[in-house]
Design a protein around this motif. Sequence first.
Motif, PDB file in Angstrom:
ATOM      1  N   VAL A  25       0.839  -1.188   0.000  1.00 21.38           N
ATOM      2  CA  VAL A  25       0.000   0.000   0.000  1.00 21.38           C
ATOM      3  C   VAL A  25       0.875   1.239   0.000  1.00 21.38           C
ATOM      4  CG1 VAL A  25      -1.826   1.188   1.203  1.00 21.38           C
ATOM      5  CG2 VAL A  25      -1.685  -1.282   1.318  1.00 21.38           C
ATOM      6  N   HIS A  26       0.823   1.945  -1.084  1.00 19.54           N
ATOM      7  CA  HIS A  26       1.656   3.154  -1.112  1.00 19.54           C
ATOM      8  C   HIS A  26       1.033   4.136  -2.077  1.00 19.54           C
ATOM      9  CE1 HIS A  26       5.002   5.678  -0.651  1.00 19.54           C
ATOM     10  NE2 HIS A  26       5.531   5.470  -1.827  1.00 19.54           N
ATOM     11  N   ASP A  27       0.265   5.023  -1.529  1.00 22.51           N
ATOM     12  CA  ASP A  27      -0.441   5.960  -2.391  1.00 22.51           C
ATOM     13  C   ASP A  27       0.409   7.206  -2.578  1.00 22.51           C
ATOM     14  OD1 ASP A  27      -3.772   7.418  -2.257  1.00 22.51           O
ATOM     15  OD2 ASP A  27      -2.209   7.400  -3.777  1.00 22.51           O
ATOM     16  N   VAL A  28       1.215   7.180  -3.595  1.00 20.80           N
ATOM     17  CA  VAL A  28       2.198   8.257  -3.748  1.00 20.80           C
ATOM     18  C   VAL A  28       1.527   9.598  -3.962  1.00 20.80           C
ATOM     19  CG1 VAL A  28       4.229   8.963  -4.978  1.00 20.80           C
ATOM     20  CG2 VAL A  28       3.652   6.584  -4.851  1.00 20.80           C
ATOM     21  N   ALA A  29       0.460   9.569  -4.740  1.00 24.32           N
ATOM     22  CA  ALA A  29      -0.189  10.839  -5.060  1.00 24.32           C
ATOM     23  C   ALA A  29      -0.671  11.530  -3.796  1.00 24.32           C
ATOM     24  CB  ALA A  29      -1.341  10.591  -6.014  1.00 24.32           C
ATOM     25  N   THR A  30      -1.289  10.734  -2.913  1.00 23.06           N
ATOM     26  CA  THR A  30      -1.758  11.339  -1.667  1.00 23.06           C
ATOM     27  C   THR A  30      -0.601  11.919  -0.876  1.00 23.06           C
ATOM     28  OG1 THR A  30      -3.229   9.463  -1.608  1.00 23.06           O
ATOM     29  CG2 THR A  30      -3.285  10.938   0.270  1.00 23.06           C
ATOM     30  N   HIS A  31       0.465  11.157  -0.810  1.00 21.23           N
ATOM     31  CA  HIS A  31       1.592  11.622  -0.011  1.00 21.23           C
ATOM     32  C   HIS A  31       2.133  12.922  -0.534  1.00 21.23           C
ATOM     33  CE1 HIS A  31       2.669   7.383   1.674  1.00 21.23           C
ATOM     34  NE2 HIS A  31       1.384   7.630   1.704  1.00 21.23           N
ATOM     35  N   LEU A  32       2.302  12.969  -1.839  1.00 20.59           N
ATOM     36  CA  LEU A  32       2.871  14.192  -2.394  1.00 20.59           C
ATOM     37  C   LEU A  32       1.924  15.363  -2.220  1.00 20.59           C
ATOM     38  CD1 LEU A  32       4.617  12.839  -5.562  1.00 20.59           C
ATOM     39  CD2 LEU A  32       5.614  13.524  -3.418  1.00 20.59           C
ATOM     40  N   LEU A  33       0.647  15.082  -2.336  1.00 20.94           N
ATOM     41  CA  LEU A  33      -0.304  16.164  -2.137  1.00 20.94           C
ATOM     42  C   LEU A  33      -0.251  16.672  -0.710  1.00 20.94           C
ATOM     43  CD1 LEU A  33      -2.562  17.801  -3.384  1.00 20.94           C
ATOM     44  CD2 LEU A  33      -4.157  16.129  -2.534  1.00 20.94           C
ATOM     45  N   THR A  34      -0.107  15.748   0.224  1.00 17.53           N
ATOM     46  CA  THR A  34       0.008  16.173   1.620  1.00 17.53           C
ATOM     47  C   THR A  34       1.217  17.064   1.817  1.00 17.53           C
ATOM     48  OG1 THR A  34      -0.721  13.923   2.083  1.00 17.53           O
ATOM     49  CG2 THR A  34      -0.168  15.310   3.960  1.00 17.53           C
ATOM     50  N   LEU A  35       2.318  16.630   1.246  1.00 18.49           N
ATOM     51  CA  LEU A  35       3.521  17.444   1.396  1.00 18.49           C
ATOM     52  C   LEU A  35       3.332  18.810   0.775  1.00 18.49           C
ATOM     53  CD1 LEU A  35       6.522  15.073   0.815  1.00 18.49           C
ATOM     54  CD2 LEU A  35       5.787  16.174   2.893  1.00 18.49           C
ATOM     55  N   LYS A  36       2.623  18.827  -0.333  1.00 13.75           N
ATOM     56  CA  LYS A  36       2.420  20.112  -0.991  1.00 13.75           C
ATOM     57  C   LYS A  36       1.563  21.019  -0.133  1.00 13.75           C
ATOM     58  CE  LYS A  36       1.784  22.446  -5.114  1.00 13.75           C
ATOM     59  NZ  LYS A  36       3.083  22.723  -5.577  1.00 13.75           N
ATOM     60  N   LEU A  37       0.552  20.449   0.477  1.00 15.95           N
ATOM     61  CA  LEU A  37      -0.282  21.271   1.350  1.00 15.95           C
ATOM     62  C   LEU A  37       0.510  21.764   2.560  1.00 15.95           C
ATOM     63  CD1 LEU A  37      -3.758  19.565   1.245  1.00 15.95           C
ATOM     64  CD2 LEU A  37      -3.113  21.788   0.404  1.00 15.95           C
ATOM     65  N   TYR A  38       1.426  20.915   3.023  1.00 20.10           N
ATOM     66  CA  TYR A  38       2.296  21.374   4.098  1.00 20.10           C
ATOM     67  C   TYR A  38       3.159  22.524   3.650  1.00 20.10           C
ATOM     68  CZ  TYR A  38       1.223  17.404   7.087  1.00 20.10           C
ATOM     69  OH  TYR A  38       0.609  16.481   7.880  1.00 20.10           O
ATOM     70  N   GLN A  39       3.534  22.469   2.385  1.00 27.79           N
ATOM     71  CA  GLN A  39       4.321  23.563   1.841  1.00 27.79           C
ATOM     72  C   GLN A  39       3.531  24.857   1.853  1.00 27.79           C
ATOM     73  OE1 GLN A  39       5.501  22.903  -2.174  1.00 27.79           O
ATOM     74  NE2 GLN A  39       7.607  23.377  -1.746  1.00 27.79           N
ATOM     75  N   LEU A  40       2.276  24.743   1.481  1.00 29.37           N
ATOM     76  CA  LEU A  40       1.476  25.948   1.373  1.00 29.37           C
ATOM     77  C   LEU A  40       1.050  26.472   2.740  1.00 29.37           C
ATOM     78  CD1 LEU A  40      -0.851  25.011  -1.595  1.00 29.37           C
ATOM     79  CD2 LEU A  40       1.117  26.493  -1.619  1.00 29.37           C
ATOM     80  N   TYR A  41       0.829  25.544   3.642  1.00 25.30           N
ATOM     81  CA  TYR A  41       0.363  25.949   4.982  1.00 25.30           C
ATOM     82  C   TYR A  41       1.319  25.368   6.005  1.00 25.30           C
ATOM     83  CZ  TYR A  41      -3.761  26.892   2.293  1.00 25.30           C
ATOM     84  OH  TYR A  41      -4.621  27.371   1.358  1.00 25.30           O
ATOM     85  N   PRO A  42       2.451  25.975   6.156  1.00 22.46           N
ATOM     86  CA  PRO A  42       3.479  25.340   6.981  1.00 22.46           C
ATOM     87  C   PRO A  42       3.129  25.248   8.459  1.00 22.46           C
ATOM     88  CG  PRO A  42       4.196  27.495   6.224  1.00 22.46           C
ATOM     89  CD  PRO A  42       2.924  27.211   5.553  1.00 22.46           C
ATOM     90  N   ASP A  43       2.188  26.042   8.912  1.00 22.83           N
ATOM     91  CA  ASP A  43       1.878  25.956  10.329  1.00 22.83           C
ATOM     92  C   ASP A  43       1.041  24.742  10.640  1.00 22.83           C
ATOM     93  OD1 ASP A  43      -0.542  28.664  10.041  1.00 22.83           O
ATOM     94  OD2 ASP A  43       0.368  27.315   8.581  1.00 22.83           O
ATOM     95  N   ARG A  44       0.515  24.100   9.611  1.00 20.39           N
ATOM     96  CA  ARG A  44      -0.243  22.893   9.884  1.00 20.39           C
ATOM     97  C   ARG A  44       0.558  21.633   9.608  1.00 20.39           C
ATOM     98  NH1 ARG A  44      -6.253  24.123   8.221  1.00 20.39           N
ATOM     99  NH2 ARG A  44      -6.412  21.947   8.804  1.00 20.39           N
ATOM    100  N   ALA A  45       1.834  21.843   9.354  1.00 22.74           N
ATOM    101  CA  ALA A  45       2.644  20.682   9.003  1.00 22.74           C
ATOM    102  C   ALA A  45       2.876  19.811  10.223  1.00 22.74           C
ATOM    103  CB  ALA A  45       3.971  21.151   8.443  1.00 22.74           C
ATOM    104  N   LYS A  46       2.772  18.532   9.994  1.00 24.07           N
ATOM    105  CA  LYS A  46       3.000  17.606  11.100  1.00 24.07           C
ATOM    106  C   LYS A  46       4.251  16.802  10.809  1.00 24.07           C
ATOM    107  CE  LYS A  46      -1.551  16.902  12.991  1.00 24.07           C
ATOM    108  NZ  LYS A  46      -2.441  17.135  11.868  1.00 24.07           N
ATOM    109  N   ASP A  47       5.087  16.769  11.773  1.00 25.17           N
ATOM    110  CA  ASP A  47       6.374  16.123  11.584  1.00 25.17           C
ATOM    111  C   ASP A  47       6.276  14.635  11.345  1.00 25.17           C
ATOM    112  OD1 ASP A  47       9.132  17.554  13.411  1.00 25.17           O
ATOM    113  OD2 ASP A  47       8.506  17.599  11.324  1.00 25.17           O
TER     114      ASP A  47
END
Lengths: 754, 256
Positions: B41-63
């Motif tokens: 199970v490895h949904d790359v698209a989701t992962h990259l999208l999450t990272l991108k959203l972290y990029q846009l909203y860095p205060d919601r980024a979770k380590d």
Amino acid sequence: MVETIVDPRKSTLPEEVSQYLVNFYNKFVDGDSVAVHGLYESGFTRIAERFYKSCLLPQSSVVRELLRDLEAKVQRGTEADDDDESANAAAGHAPSYIELFMLLYQELGYRHMHMRLHPTLKQRSQSWSNYLALFAHFAQGHLQECALPASWLWDLIDEFLYQFEDYHQYRARSQDGHTLEELETENMNSMWNVRTTLEILSTLVEKSGIVGWLREAVGAPKPDDNYPFASVNNAAAATATAEGARAATAATGSIAPAARGDSAEETAKDTGGGAGEASPDNIGVHEDDAEDFRGAPGAAEEDEEDMANDSEDQSLTDADEDLGTLAPERCLAADSLLYRYLGYFAMVGLLRLHCATGDFFAALSVLDPPSLFETEWIRSVTISAVARASREKPIPSAANAEPAGTEGSLMQSTDLRLRLHTHVTACHVAVYYYIGFSALMLRRYEEAIRALQPTIVHITRTKHIHVRSFQYEQVNKRIDQMLALLSLAQCLGRNRLDDSMNSWLREKLGDRTTRIRQGDLSAFEELYNHACPKFLQPSVANTCREVFLQQVAQSESGLPAQLSSYLRIYRTIDVQKLSQYLGLGGSADHSTEQVLAALFCLKYRALLRHRAATASASGSPALGTAMDSEYIGTNDTEFVIDDVGMVDVFETRTGKRPEDYFLRNIPRLGEQVSLYRRIQRDRLAATAAAFAQKEQARQQRESEQRKAQEKQQQQQRLDSEQYARLSQAPDTMPVLPPRPLSLAERLAGVERSH
Amino acid sequence: MDVTFIEKSQSTYPWGSRYDPQRLEELEARVRLDAAGGLAVHDVATHLLTLKLYQLYPDRAKDDIKGIILAKSLMVLPSEATTCCRFLLKPLDTRTTEQTTEQSELVRKLVELADLLETGQFHQFWRLRSQEAAHGTPLGQLLDSIVDFDLGVRNFICSIVEMAFQKIRKAELAKLLNSTDVPSEWKVVNQDDGDDIVLVKPVPRDMLRSQSIGAERSVPTERLMLMFSRLARETERPRARRRHQHAPRKNADQRS
């Protein structure tokens, strides 16, 4: 409203300008796109140069007044009702022509401002809201019959992104400046927001339905089931576009029959049209293709449930979404040329934006709908369709085929009308530039070369056509950057280009090409700095540069590079000895480890290359795991390590390829010979024709002479007869003295004596 | 995440919600699901999208989410996932210019592990990994929580070993893989001195000879046909050419 800072002609426009504007508006309303194109391209720049070289364009209220008067004069239907124009626009009704034209005019004004002057923050914000309004109209599907030429549409999107990047750089610059307070007072988060920009472009792509239209037009089957994209974004996009639907139909139940009915009709249409495949494919949906119009009716029911619960978790796992309510919007791209262009250019804009933020994977995935690499894609897909069982097997012929040669033959077979990016040169160049850059950053070197090389060749050959100075320099600059990218990709990917290309690269880029081959990191950095696009922020730029240079350093310099040079010399060598030569101190174990690590690094690089080759051959991105156990052959040094620590090197000599040389030059020679023959034949024909002409002239002259002679003789005979008659009848008539000789006779006598 | 909530958020925001920060919650849930899902199970698209959203909203980024995403990408080497992740780690902060936004310890260590793997320093990698696991650091716990992390990395190392070795001593293999299991396709040959030799999947003999690449390439038939047709034309021509050239010459004689 465009502010005028210093404008003596505040309330009255010069005659020519007002005439131009009136003309422009009329043509725009009439839908005469050819005329609009001309007016836009040359007319606008002319006017701007002459009148407004260093100041802003006339205030939009003035222009609006002018147009309102015009409308009142012409009384063009009910559209001149402009009191609640803005209200109309807000409520989502179709805007009047004046409204639209004003938006476009203001856009031109802001573009002018950005180009010539330094816009203030307020102006940037106004420009932003102008764009928002304009794109809102587009997104609501009002502008289907608008007469906007393709180049203008591209310029819209291009300028939008340019101002976006400009704004962020402006922010970055002025952070440390004095305008900090001014920044805080405005609503910072909303202006030129990254997210909103992304969303706008994505919405444009979806609303125009360009992806579905392209797929259908190309007739390619959808990507296969193993496509790893789950339609995560489908869910969100689906809800976004369903918002309009929900507003219209309150109950979700009404969507269900529509969905089922429409999708059934669509699948029927598809099978009827023979567009690839009719088999319902429940899983393979691309992430950007929000409306998947080929979903099976069965899936529509599931999706309707999803929408009813709005449990996006479910839709994440269930990768198919079919919103049948989008059937009317689908026609946007199919029927309206404007929307086709708009959607296409929005895709390109997305590509550029993703590049600017460093998300190269998303950039390349925007283009997965078969538009740009349709040749390779279709070819590989048909190959895989033929050999469905061995889908995972790499196709060496597809991977190793000469990119230029085979692509050239296939390119002609695809419909030119689909390759919409070629309609505007700037777009064409931009597309392949960004594809090349993204591929380079993702280490897909072959793909980068495949994108860059044909474009460079094509554009430089046709450069003389596009002499419009505005875009000419920009295109040139891009070509230079693409050359740099090409040399980087060639070196890192160990690919080999045509000799002509190589020599051209060398002449353009000087010694940097040789230096990168030797592993000089600074040369890499130079080329990269030259070639990289404008990033959104310095941090992004730095990250990308660091990652790239790190990748380069991993493979090009340091231990692996030295190692490969040793491996070129030796046939077999001991790991211990290698560590000795490389000057690695420390314990034996440690140095062995390091040597082994370097060897593994080389192998890893080969693996990457193989991955990329198979990925591009099978048409899906390289996201699979490395469980491929086939032998991997590369152009590089091949080696195998033994159990006792001996490294056996197999040299791969790339022999000369005489057949290529002959194949290339024989047709060339043949062309030269036939050219020569043709010229010679032409010359012979010319001389023959000249000769024939002279002959004819001579004959004509002779015949004329003969005729003249005959005439004289006849005349003489007549005379003598007459004289004889006269002499025979002496009684009746007095003897007349002989008639004096006329001039002609005298002359004839003279001639005869000669 | 019910209907009304989505509608409310969208009524104020007229554009799409692909990059809506509200989606972060379910995206993160998906990432955690992937972590527990193992190799398949490895949904790359989701992962990259999450990272991108972290990029846009860095205060919601979770380590820890970032950590999971990176670790999962390591499991699927040599795919591009790791490279993509690297690009997306830095936040796109439009408010501050400080470029010294440090990544957290966790992320930094993971990037280091990724570097080790990509430069082939497998021994080092396992050393670090076991260190983390032994000390019970957040990274170690994270890596333990991701199912089959070690297995994924081992797959990658196996593929490299396969390309690099034909025979390898079992002890060395164990060091490289950090386990005593041997992949099933590889044969183990027992030797008397206790040092087993593992025969890596053998490569076909003919591939191992020194090859000169140019000789193997076959000439595509179309180009050959072109060449032959042209040659045929060339060899026929002289006769016709002579005939053709004589005619005008006669006229020339006639003229003079």
